[in-house]
Design a protein around this motif. Structure first.
Motif, PDB file in Angstrom:
ATOM      1  N   LEU A 265      41.357  36.276  42.329  1.00  0.00           N
ATOM      2  CA  LEU A 265      42.535  37.100  42.591  1.00  0.00           C
ATOM      3  C   LEU A 265      42.395  38.480  41.972  1.00  0.00           C
ATOM      4  O   LEU A 265      42.855  39.481  42.543  1.00  0.00           O
ATOM      5  CB  LEU A 265      43.792  36.411  42.054  1.00  0.00           C
ATOM      6  CG  LEU A 265      44.284  35.189  42.830  1.00  0.00           C
ATOM      7  CD1 LEU A 265      45.520  34.589  42.163  1.00  0.00           C
ATOM      8  CD2 LEU A 265      44.591  35.535  44.283  1.00  0.00           C
ATOM      9  N   GLN A 266      41.748  38.572  40.814  1.00  0.00           N
ATOM     10  CA  GLN A 266      41.578  39.875  40.182  1.00  0.00           C
ATOM     11  C   GLN A 266      40.710  40.809  41.020  1.00  0.00           C
ATOM     12  O   GLN A 266      40.831  42.035  40.922  1.00  0.00           O
ATOM     13  CB  GLN A 266      40.973  39.719  38.785  1.00  0.00           C
ATOM     14  CG  GLN A 266      41.974  39.259  37.753  1.00  0.00           C
ATOM     15  CD  GLN A 266      43.189  40.170  37.676  1.00  0.00           C
ATOM     16  OE1 GLN A 266      43.066  41.388  37.675  1.00  0.00           O
ATOM     17  NE2 GLN A 266      44.362  39.576  37.635  1.00  0.00           N
ATOM     18  N   ALA A 267      39.850  40.239  41.842  1.00  0.00           N
ATOM     19  CA  ALA A 267      38.986  41.070  42.692  1.00  0.00           C
ATOM     20  C   ALA A 267      39.737  41.692  43.856  1.00  0.00           C
ATOM     21  O   ALA A 267      39.252  42.639  44.492  1.00  0.00           O
ATOM     22  CB  ALA A 267      37.820  40.235  43.219  1.00  0.00           C
ATOM     23  N   LEU A 268      40.941  41.196  44.153  1.00  0.00           N
ATOM     24  CA  LEU A 268      41.674  41.613  45.351  1.00  0.00           C
ATOM     25  C   LEU A 268      42.579  42.809  45.075  1.00  0.00           C
ATOM     26  O   LEU A 268      43.127  42.972  43.991  1.00  0.00           O
ATOM     27  CB  LEU A 268      42.519  40.454  45.876  1.00  0.00           C
ATOM     28  CG  LEU A 268      41.792  39.142  46.185  1.00  0.00           C
ATOM     29  CD1 LEU A 268      42.780  38.117  46.732  1.00  0.00           C
ATOM     30  CD2 LEU A 268      40.646  39.366  47.151  1.00  0.00           C
ATOM     31  N   ASP A 269      42.757  43.627  46.106  1.00  0.00           N
ATOM     32  CA  ASP A 269      43.732  44.717  46.061  1.00  0.00           C
ATOM     33  C   ASP A 269      45.033  44.315  46.748  1.00  0.00           C
ATOM     34  O   ASP A 269      46.069  44.949  46.537  1.00  0.00           O
ATOM     35  CB  ASP A 269      43.151  45.961  46.736  1.00  0.00           C
ATOM     36  CG  ASP A 269      41.910  46.450  46.012  1.00  0.00           C
ATOM     37  OD1 ASP A 269      42.030  46.892  44.865  1.00  0.00           O
ATOM     38  OD2 ASP A 269      40.804  46.358  46.599  1.00  0.00           O
ATOM     39  N   ARG A 292      48.814  41.105  41.192  1.00  0.00           N
ATOM     40  CA  ARG A 292      48.252  41.472  42.494  1.00  0.00           C
ATOM     41  C   ARG A 292      49.382  41.550  43.511  1.00  0.00           C
ATOM     42  O   ARG A 292      50.216  40.637  43.579  1.00  0.00           O
ATOM     43  CB  ARG A 292      47.228  40.434  42.970  1.00  0.00           C
ATOM     44  CG  ARG A 292      46.010  40.228  42.080  1.00  0.00           C
ATOM     45  CD  ARG A 292      45.110  41.444  42.031  1.00  0.00           C
ATOM     46  NE  ARG A 292      45.439  42.316  40.921  1.00  0.00           N
ATOM     47  CZ  ARG A 292      44.947  43.535  40.763  1.00  0.00           C
ATOM     48  NH1 ARG A 292      44.139  44.049  41.663  1.00  0.00           N
ATOM     49  NH2 ARG A 292      45.291  44.261  39.713  1.00  0.00           N
ATOM     50  N   PRO A 293      49.453  42.608  44.319  1.00  0.00           N
ATOM     51  CA  PRO A 293      50.520  42.699  45.329  1.00  0.00           C
ATOM     52  C   PRO A 293      50.321  41.672  46.444  1.00  0.00           C
ATOM     53  O   PRO A 293      49.187  41.293  46.761  1.00  0.00           O
ATOM     54  CB  PRO A 293      50.380  44.127  45.857  1.00  0.00           C
ATOM     55  CG  PRO A 293      48.953  44.494  45.598  1.00  0.00           C
ATOM     56  CD  PRO A 293      48.552  43.767  44.348  1.00  0.00           C
ATOM     57  N   VAL A 294      51.429  41.238  47.034  1.00  0.00           N
ATOM     58  CA  VAL A 294      51.410  40.160  48.020  1.00  0.00           C
ATOM     59  C   VAL A 294      52.116  40.593  49.292  1.00  0.00           C
ATOM     60  O   VAL A 294      53.210  41.164  49.242  1.00  0.00           O
ATOM     61  CB  VAL A 294      52.110  38.890  47.466  1.00  0.00           C
ATOM     62  CG1 VAL A 294      52.257  37.827  48.558  1.00  0.00           C
ATOM     63  CG2 VAL A 294      51.348  38.332  46.279  1.00  0.00           C
ATOM     64  N   ASP A 333      48.284  54.226  50.278  1.00  0.00           N
ATOM     65  CA  ASP A 333      49.235  54.584  49.225  1.00  0.00           C
ATOM     66  C   ASP A 333      49.143  53.576  48.079  1.00  0.00           C
ATOM     67  O   ASP A 333      50.021  52.723  47.909  1.00  0.00           O
ATOM     68  CB  ASP A 333      50.659  54.620  49.786  1.00  0.00           C
ATOM     69  CG  ASP A 333      51.682  55.101  48.758  1.00  0.00           C
ATOM     70  OD1 ASP A 333      51.281  55.514  47.654  1.00  0.00           O
ATOM     71  OD2 ASP A 333      52.895  55.041  49.051  1.00  0.00           O
ATOM     72  N   PRO A 334      48.094  53.659  47.257  1.00  0.00           N
ATOM     73  CA  PRO A 334      47.937  52.700  46.160  1.00  0.00           C
ATOM     74  C   PRO A 334      49.088  52.735  45.159  1.00  0.00           C
ATOM     75  O   PRO A 334      49.365  51.739  44.495  1.00  0.00           O
ATOM     76  CB  PRO A 334      46.621  53.129  45.486  1.00  0.00           C
ATOM     77  CG  PRO A 334      45.964  54.065  46.421  1.00  0.00           C
ATOM     78  CD  PRO A 334      46.995  54.624  47.335  1.00  0.00           C
ATOM     79  N   GLY A 335      49.776  53.855  45.050  1.00  0.00           N
ATOM     80  CA  GLY A 335      50.896  53.960  44.119  1.00  0.00           C
ATOM     81  C   GLY A 335      52.016  53.000  44.453  1.00  0.00           C
ATOM     82  O   GLY A 335      52.652  52.425  43.557  1.00  0.00           O
ATOM     83  N   ALA A 339      53.521  49.863  42.022  1.00  0.00           N
ATOM     84  CA  ALA A 339      54.929  49.630  41.676  1.00  0.00           C
ATOM     85  C   ALA A 339      55.344  48.203  42.021  1.00  0.00           C
ATOM     86  O   ALA A 339      56.029  47.527  41.241  1.00  0.00           O
ATOM     87  CB  ALA A 339      55.809  50.634  42.413  1.00  0.00           C
ATOM     88  N   ILE A 340      54.913  47.714  43.187  1.00  0.00           N
ATOM     89  CA  ILE A 340      55.263  46.358  43.623  1.00  0.00           C
ATOM     90  C   ILE A 340      54.676  45.328  42.667  1.00  0.00           C
ATOM     91  O   ILE A 340      55.368  44.398  42.218  1.00  0.00           O
ATOM     92  CB  ILE A 340      54.748  46.117  45.056  1.00  0.00           C
ATOM     93  CG1 ILE A 340      55.544  46.931  46.066  1.00  0.00           C
ATOM     94  CG2 ILE A 340      54.761  44.620  45.396  1.00  0.00           C
ATOM     95  CD1 ILE A 340      56.881  46.378  46.437  1.00  0.00           C
ATOM     96  N   ARG A 341      53.410  45.486  42.346  1.00  0.00           N
ATOM     97  CA  ARG A 341      52.771  44.457  41.518  1.00  0.00           C
ATOM     98  C   ARG A 341      53.271  44.484  40.076  1.00  0.00           C
ATOM     99  O   ARG A 341      53.246  43.468  39.386  1.00  0.00           O
ATOM    100  CB  ARG A 341      51.252  44.556  41.589  1.00  0.00           C
ATOM    101  CG  ARG A 341      50.601  45.787  41.007  1.00  0.00           C
ATOM    102  CD  ARG A 341      49.110  45.772  41.360  1.00  0.00           C
ATOM    103  NE  ARG A 341      48.379  46.928  40.879  1.00  0.00           N
ATOM    104  CZ  ARG A 341      47.726  46.980  39.727  1.00  0.00           C
ATOM    105  NH1 ARG A 341      47.746  45.934  38.925  1.00  0.00           N
ATOM    106  NH2 ARG A 341      47.049  48.049  39.380  1.00  0.00           N
ATOM    107  N   THR A 342      53.747  45.622  39.625  1.00  0.00           N
ATOM    108  CA  THR A 342      54.332  45.688  38.287  1.00  0.00           C
ATOM    109  C   THR A 342      55.611  44.859  38.214  1.00  0.00           C
ATOM    110  O   THR A 342      55.821  44.085  37.275  1.00  0.00           O
ATOM    111  CB  THR A 342      54.620  47.146  37.904  1.00  0.00           C
ATOM    112  OG1 THR A 342      53.390  47.889  37.902  1.00  0.00           O
ATOM    113  CG2 THR A 342      55.259  47.230  36.523  1.00  0.00           C
ATOM    114  N   VAL A 343      56.457  45.012  39.219  1.00  0.00           N
ATOM    115  CA  VAL A 343      57.698  44.228  39.271  1.00  0.00           C
ATOM    116  C   VAL A 343      57.379  42.742  39.439  1.00  0.00           C
ATOM    117  O   VAL A 343      57.983  41.880  38.776  1.00  0.00           O
ATOM    118  CB  VAL A 343      58.600  44.721  40.420  1.00  0.00           C
ATOM    119  CG1 VAL A 343      59.828  43.821  40.558  1.00  0.00           C
ATOM    120  CG2 VAL A 343      59.022  46.157  40.183  1.00  0.00           C
TER     121      VAL A 343
END
Length: 394
Positions: A265-269, A292-294, A333-335, A339-343
């Motif tokens: 999972l850490q390898a995924l964006d 990781r964003p989903v 838009d990686p930003g 934001a999503i994965r932080t939440v």
């Protein structure tokens, strides 16, 4: 009760999300001052996987749950282990376990959103045969309540969780670098991945069609599919052929079954859960815990975890076009993805730990034990059938 003795039962043979969850439960239970075992078919992938993980496993055949030999063998096992709780995870083992309610509390855990087929015998079993019901998503609970199958007072929702290893932030940079290198993925590539059994309802064909439309727009986009087929490998062959037909050779990686999901999972964006049928995918809490964003299909209980635009993105099932839009937005838009994965990571830390899930399980065991009732089926187990009971396979 303080220390508990718990027997989990699974009649299924294929390894999958249910088995993974039960292994987590058993390991946690044994680490935290209790005793726990798993009874399942001895020659199954479930038994092999549980033993590899270090779960005390007992071979048991549930193929004929109403046979006197099965019932008496299970009663003998429960008596020998002196367990107070039986938590059943599939229909056949639940049917056998209901004849043990004079010896232990029987918990019926339901992991699927499939509607229970209506019949008088099923209705009576759901109403009377088990002491308590656990479901893994609220949508399942609402379905059972609407059908009048369980009383609200003996029903609990305990969703999926992430094990401790997914929260191990200190390992994340090393896991990402090593896993990407092993997959042949450069650090500046955008890697989308899915984890699960290779079955039609997992929707991996829709993911492949989605990424195929982005070949020109997102030239550094790659995809990894982690998992193996259950039994017949026909669907895996179909997916590999489809990838070639879509011109994705060299851009899609099929890893087969992998137990090292946390490093992967850490390898995924971006983690994609394109299922067309699902209760609550285990990989969603694991992805959240891994920051990781989903992007996931809006089916079953997935929306109970993935809040669209907050903890991830929801898309209609079987919609490659919708999937491709989200994948392109993460690429461009990686930003937004950050934001999503932080939440989502904060949500996992607060609500999706295995400790939280297992404390909820223990509370159910305590409540069920407190209102334990004598089994109405105990007199059906006649003493003259004992001689025909099959020995417990060990």
């Amino acid at each position: 009760m303080n220390a508990m003795k718990v027997l989990h039962t699974i009649a299924a043979r294929d390894w999958g999300g249910i088995a993974c969850r039960v292994v987590d439960q058993a390991l946690w239970t044994n680490r935290n001052g209790h005793e726990c075992w798993l009874a399942c078919p001895s020659d199954s992938a479930v038994a092999a996987g549980a033993r590899r993980a270090g779960v005390p496993t007992i071979g048991f055949d549930f193929d004929r749950p109403f046979a006197p030999s099965t019932i008496l063998a299970l009663r003998h096992l429960v008596r020998r282990l002196d367990c107070q709780v039986i938590e059943t995870h599939t229909g056949r083992c639940a049917n056998a376990a209901m004849f043990c309610r004079d010896r232990a509390v029987v918990i019926r855990t339901r992991h699927t959103t499939q509607t229970v087929k209506p019949s008088l015998t099923r209705y009576l079993r759901w109403r009377m045969a088990w002491d308590w019901t656990i479901v893994t998503a609220d949508v399942i609970a609402q379905d059972l309540l609407a059908a009048g199958l369980v009383p609200h007072s003996r029903l609990d929702v305990i969703g999926e969780w992430a094990a401790e290893r997914f929260f191990d932030r200190s390992s994340w940079p090393v896991w990402r670098a090593e896993t990407r290198q092993s997959l042949g993925v450069a650090e500046d590539d955008i890697l989308v991945g899915s984890v699960g059994m290779l079955r039609p309802e997992k929707g991996f064909d829709h993911l492949l069609r989605a990424v195929a439309t982005l070949s020109t727009r997102c030239p550094r986009l790659k995809t990894v599919i982690v998992g193996s087929a259950a039994g017949d490998a026909g669907w895996e062959h179909h997916l590999r052929s489809l990838a070639s037909e879509l011109g994705l050779d060299g851009r899609v990686i099929f890893t087969g079954y992998r137990s090292d999901v946390a490093p992967l999972l850490q390898a995924l964006d971006l983690v994609a859960v394109p299922s067309t049928f699902e209760a609550q995918s285990r990989v969603i809490p694991e992805a959240f815990a891994s920051a990781r964003p989903v992007v996931a299909s809006d089916v079953g209980g997935i929306g109970e975890l993935v809040l669209d635009g907050v903890t991830g993105w929801l898309v209609p099932p079987a919609s490659p076009e919708s999937l491709s839009r989200v994948i392109a937005s993460v690429y461009e838009d990686p930003g937004q993805a950050l934001a999503i994965r932080t939440v989502a990571g904060r949500f996992a830390t607060e609500r999706l730990t295995i400790d939280a899930g297992m404390h909820a399980h223990m509370a159910v065991y305590e409540a069920a034990w407190a209102c334990r009732r004598t089994s109405p089926f105990r007199h059906l187990v006649l003493s003259d059938l004992r001689s025909r009971a099959a020995p417990v396979n060990r």
